[in-house]
Design a protein around this motif. Sequence first.
Motif, short mmCIF file in Angstrom:
data_model
loop_
_atom_site.label_atom_id
_atom_site.label_comp_id
_atom_site.label_asym_id
_atom_site.label_seq_id
_atom_site.Cartn_x
_atom_site.Cartn_y
_atom_site.Cartn_z
N GLN A 30 -57.64 -41.31 -47.02
CA GLN A 30 -58.88 -41.93 -47.45
C GLN A 30 -58.64 -43.35 -47.95
O GLN A 30 -59.55 -44.20 -47.89
CB GLN A 30 -59.53 -41.08 -48.56
CG GLN A 30 -60.02 -39.72 -48.08
CD GLN A 30 -60.61 -38.89 -49.20
OE1 GLN A 30 -60.71 -39.37 -50.33
NE2 GLN A 30 -61.01 -37.67 -48.89
N ASP A 31 -57.43 -43.61 -48.43
CA ASP A 31 -57.09 -44.94 -48.94
C ASP A 31 -56.22 -45.74 -47.97
O ASP A 31 -56.41 -46.95 -47.80
CB ASP A 31 -56.36 -44.81 -50.29
CG ASP A 31 -57.21 -44.13 -51.34
OD1 ASP A 31 -58.43 -44.39 -51.36
OD2 ASP A 31 -56.66 -43.34 -52.13
N ASN A 32 -55.24 -45.07 -47.35
CA ASN A 32 -54.31 -45.76 -46.46
C ASN A 32 -54.15 -44.95 -45.17
O ASN A 32 -53.78 -43.77 -45.23
CB ASN A 32 -52.95 -45.94 -47.13
CG ASN A 32 -53.03 -46.82 -48.37
OD1 ASN A 32 -53.35 -47.99 -48.27
ND2 ASN A 32 -52.77 -46.23 -49.53
N ILE A 33 -54.42 -45.59 -44.04
CA ILE A 33 -54.33 -44.92 -42.74
C ILE A 33 -52.98 -45.24 -42.10
O ILE A 33 -52.65 -46.41 -41.90
CB ILE A 33 -55.48 -45.36 -41.82
CG1 ILE A 33 -56.82 -44.97 -42.42
CG2 ILE A 33 -55.32 -44.74 -40.43
CD1 ILE A 33 -58.02 -45.41 -41.62
N PRO A 34 -52.16 -44.23 -41.80
CA PRO A 34 -50.84 -44.49 -41.18
C PRO A 34 -50.99 -44.80 -39.69
O PRO A 34 -52.05 -44.62 -39.09
CB PRO A 34 -50.12 -43.15 -41.39
CG PRO A 34 -51.22 -42.13 -41.39
CD PRO A 34 -52.40 -42.80 -42.04
N ALA A 88 -59.22 -40.74 -35.49
CA ALA A 88 -58.96 -40.09 -34.20
C ALA A 88 -57.94 -40.82 -33.34
O ALA A 88 -57.34 -40.24 -32.44
CB ALA A 88 -60.27 -39.93 -33.42
N HIS A 89 -57.73 -42.11 -33.63
CA HIS A 89 -56.81 -42.89 -32.81
C HIS A 89 -55.35 -42.69 -33.19
O HIS A 89 -54.45 -43.15 -32.48
CB HIS A 89 -57.13 -44.38 -32.96
CG HIS A 89 -56.86 -44.90 -34.34
ND1 HIS A 89 -57.72 -44.69 -35.40
CD2 HIS A 89 -55.82 -45.61 -34.86
CE1 HIS A 89 -57.23 -45.24 -36.49
NE2 HIS A 89 -56.07 -45.81 -36.20
N ILE A 90 -55.08 -42.02 -34.30
CA ILE A 90 -53.70 -41.91 -34.79
C ILE A 90 -52.90 -40.92 -33.94
O ILE A 90 -53.32 -39.77 -33.78
CB ILE A 90 -53.69 -41.44 -36.27
CG1 ILE A 90 -54.52 -42.38 -37.14
CG2 ILE A 90 -52.25 -41.36 -36.78
CD1 ILE A 90 -54.65 -41.91 -38.58
N ALA A 120 -54.68 -31.51 -37.55
CA ALA A 120 -54.91 -32.21 -36.28
C ALA A 120 -56.38 -32.18 -35.89
O ALA A 120 -56.95 -33.19 -35.43
CB ALA A 120 -54.04 -31.58 -35.18
N LYS A 121 -57.03 -31.01 -36.06
CA LYS A 121 -58.45 -30.91 -35.72
C LYS A 121 -59.29 -31.83 -36.61
O LYS A 121 -60.22 -32.50 -36.13
CB LYS A 121 -58.91 -29.46 -35.89
CG LYS A 121 -58.34 -28.50 -34.85
CD LYS A 121 -58.80 -27.08 -35.12
CE LYS A 121 -58.20 -26.10 -34.11
NZ LYS A 121 -58.58 -24.69 -34.40
N ALA A 122 -58.96 -31.88 -37.90
CA ALA A 122 -59.71 -32.73 -38.81
C ALA A 122 -59.57 -34.20 -38.44
O ALA A 122 -60.53 -34.98 -38.52
CB ALA A 122 -59.24 -32.49 -40.25
N ILE A 123 -58.37 -34.61 -38.04
CA ILE A 123 -58.13 -36.00 -37.66
C ILE A 123 -58.88 -36.35 -36.39
O ILE A 123 -59.50 -37.41 -36.27
CB ILE A 123 -56.62 -36.25 -37.51
CG1 ILE A 123 -55.95 -36.22 -38.89
CG2 ILE A 123 -56.34 -37.57 -36.81
CD1 ILE A 123 -54.44 -36.31 -38.84
N ARG A 124 -58.88 -35.46 -35.42
CA ARG A 124 -59.58 -35.73 -34.17
C ARG A 124 -61.09 -35.75 -34.36
O ARG A 124 -61.82 -36.39 -33.60
CB ARG A 124 -59.19 -34.68 -33.12
CG ARG A 124 -57.73 -34.76 -32.70
CD ARG A 124 -57.40 -36.06 -32.02
NE ARG A 124 -55.97 -36.22 -31.78
CZ ARG A 124 -55.22 -37.13 -32.35
NH1 ARG A 124 -55.77 -37.99 -33.19
NH2 ARG A 124 -53.93 -37.22 -32.09
N ALA A 125 -61.59 -35.05 -35.37
CA ALA A 125 -63.03 -35.01 -35.63
C ALA A 125 -63.51 -36.22 -36.40
O ALA A 125 -64.72 -36.46 -36.48
CB ALA A 125 -63.39 -33.73 -36.38
N ASP A 126 -62.60 -36.98 -36.99
CA ASP A 126 -62.95 -38.15 -37.79
C ASP A 126 -62.76 -39.41 -36.94
O ASP A 126 -61.64 -39.72 -36.52
CB ASP A 126 -62.07 -38.21 -39.03
CG ASP A 126 -62.53 -39.27 -40.03
OD1 ASP A 126 -63.08 -40.29 -39.59
OD2 ASP A 126 -62.32 -39.07 -41.24
N GLU A 127 -63.83 -40.13 -36.69
CA GLU A 127 -63.75 -41.30 -35.80
C GLU A 127 -62.79 -42.36 -36.34
O GLU A 127 -62.15 -43.07 -35.56
CB GLU A 127 -65.14 -41.91 -35.63
CG GLU A 127 -66.11 -41.03 -34.84
CD GLU A 127 -67.44 -41.72 -34.61
OE1 GLU A 127 -67.58 -42.89 -35.07
OE2 GLU A 127 -68.30 -41.12 -33.96
#
Length: 976
Positions: free
Chosen positions: A898-902, A930-932, A920-927
């Motif tokens: 929420q503060d720092n995107i790797p 999703a690119h990480i 992984a599902k949560a990351i892919r669902a967040d625009e």
Amino acid sequence: MLDNRQEVADELEDVALQLADRSMQAEVVDALESQALANDMIAEFERIQLVGEMMEFASLNAIGGWLTTNAQQASDKPKVMAQLQNEGHFFQWAEFLASNIRQQDSSLLPLLSEALQHEDWPVAMPVDTLESVLLSLMPSKTDEATETTLSFDDTENEVIATPIPEIEVEPANTSQYTIQWDDDVHPEILTAFLSDTPDQITESTALIHKIAAGNATQDEHKLAARLTHTIKGASGVVGVTSLIAFTHQLEEILEYSVDRSLSPDNQELLSLSADCLDDMGQAMLNQKPLPAQFESLLSQLETTAIQLNSGVEPSHFGNDDELDDTDEEITFDAPPVKAPVVKKVIKGPDPLALTSELLTSQELFSAGAIQAQRPARSLGNEPTMRVPISLIDDLLNLAEELVTSTSQVSDNIKDMLAQSQNLKKDGDRTDDNMAELEKAIDLQFKQVQKQSEDNPEYDELELEVYNELHSTYGILGETLGDSRELQRSLQQSLRQLNDKLHSHQRINRELNATIINTRMESLESLTPRLERIVRETCRSTGKKATLNIVGSNLAVDTDILKGLTDPLLHLLRNSVDHGIETIEERKKQSKDDTGKIEVSFKQEGRYVIMTLTDDGSGIDADSVYKRALAQNLVTKEQVLTDTEKLELILLAGLSTRDVVSNISGRGVGLDVVQDAVSRLRGSLSIESTPAKGTTISIRLPLTLVAANTIMVKITENTVAIPVDSIDRLHTINSGDLLSDNDHFSVLISNRSYEVIQLSDLLGWGNPRPELTESYPVILVTDRQKYYALIVDSVLQPREVVVKSLAPWLSNVDGLNGACLLSDGAVAAVLDLPRLLQNLSDSTRSAYEDIQQKVSDESVVMVVDDSLSNRKALSITAQQLGYTTVTAVDGQDALEQMQDNIPDLILSDLEMPRVNGLELAKAIRADESLAHIPFVMITSRATNKHRKQAQIAGANDYLIKPVDRETLQNHIEKWLK
């Protein structure tokens, strides 16, 4: 033993946490509190000693005792106690030790050693204790686990299925058959078995395929039956029950076929069984599980053998394709159970089992000694013997040292000859001086003699002095004459020694060539596997294709052959699945029903060129470009040529398939082939015409043992350039250099050459060329382009030993390795074709625009609930130059993001609160996330877990423990 070690790691992590929690207390330097802290420390250290005794981990006893002594010594010095605790000395060693035990990664041993030997300890650790600790951490052969990775020809590892709701524990393998031999087999018997049986399996499978195609003679039918009988008997001696049962049923059917014909269904069954038998042989040698289709095929073979012998022809494929159903079940719903680690009594001598990770690093061999076309040596009936690869490597190392020492002797002789010439010149000057001296003495003597005649009172002693001077001069002249004779004799001896040295160098080259021949294998050994992958892919896709192999008599280094195998299998699978059309589509285009695929090999200098051509649908560059746009790999603002669009297919994660199958659609494509070719220091190029076909060319070193080179000077650095990559040397005269803005060219023999400073290619920098100056240049041709590379000066040619720089500098483009010069200096050995490819490769320029450049600013997030695993991965990533952040589980990772995107996430699968799949599902669902790139790193090696990870959105899947090189390759792959 492995279970005990894992429990030891758990205890060490707990101790590290307990000790780390006391750091605030340690800031107090009061004597009483220092003593209390020391008592708490000693209690934990005694716990460590107890764990060592209970778990039979003797090294912990020694460490615990040593730490107790240090705590007691520091307790009387509060400042020392505070320093040791606050700087982490009391608990860092436990974290490193736990990480080493879990990861079995020897790269962590230097960190552990440094922690235990830190200068701040009041009592240094005894050297013998440290050696004992480090030796106890070296993995034994019986404890080593077999690492599972994605393989090109293992389609089981490249599948996607319907979602499985939750992770389940793998059931035990209940099969009554095994692919491993008995533990009590006599070593000599096992050696004989492993020496003969793999070759017999290869020969029998080739014959069975010929029988299945209906092209075998009666004698070949008999030979195939006899070979399966021999394999069955040999397997019975060592206890490989699966081979016994399988070859027994094959033998029954083959004996039946000697005098009778087989139905098409039975011929197809034989073909499938031959592939399975080949798989079983590979599984036995490489300690892998039985092939998934083994049980089904064995059952069908048993039924067929019974019915044939009873006079009834069975039908295997009448109403439904059983084997296809089995494949579907294996591929999607019931992945094979992971077999236990096989404890081998003796390493098999077969080259496939013994190949060392040369990695393209043992390399020296004169290009002149390699024939223009070196076929595999035909031995006929000549007796042969199997030699371990390690012994050949030792011979190569000795030969390399011999080349280096010979070069040093050659330089010394040249220096001595030069000094001899200088002595001769000095002797000539001395002769001139002696002649002048003789004239002066004669003149003085005549003057004295005249004075004595004119003056009767002249002292006769002066005349005697001049007589003595004449005598001394005569003696000196004789001495100088003897010296000149010795000098001539010395020069003659040096020249004779130089001639003998030339002969010695010739023998060295022949010795190198002979040793290299022991590592050379014919590409013909690939033929069965290449034909098999085409058959299997055709069977899976319902297509028809023939494979023609040209130039397979070429021989290459065994490790080059090993590295070339997987890319070839992957390309052939792609050629059938993506390239060759279905029968209906080919008919519409007036093509033959059967597609044509050709694989050709040819040698160019020290390189082997592999070309794969098919007559399929080709690759539509615009379609590839549109797919790359859809996947955000390129932007509309970028203007790309057709070639650049076509080579976008080399990007990681790009798939041209909308439908996922067990063959394609996973985004694991030519980028994997490109990576494999790059690791072999090769290059890959693509040409394609829609509706006509595709040609893929791979260029790899033929062998990497030695090189004839030209030494050149660049910005005061000496580098070596292999002569087979150079057209010729040339000098650009003053006024010949032409300039067009920042580009230079020169006309040589009516051909225009682009002029580039070699220092610029290497990133070393140099002043711009001056049009009025003269420059030595190296003329090179690459991809129908002509280059003149400016160097500072050209030195002498030299045969050098190329030393690999892996793993430290294994990813430096355009660098073959390094060589040792006769004066002890080290010189880089350049790979000019790779350097020029980096200059002219349009895809590379596209990469620079498309992909984010890997740098020290890239942030890697490590998510794992195990402290030791987090530490190990974090430390390794930091050593590779990346910034790391860690999270204890998926929930912690989401909160931190929420503060720092790797830039990249390395995540465990099984964790509390939010596991890796849910993360992984949560990351892919967040625009915004999703690119990480998301890499799953877990000990779960089954296809079930791979499928779940792929469905959840993971980009890659690695099996613990992950070594440094594997982690580096995958991080660089996803951070490009």
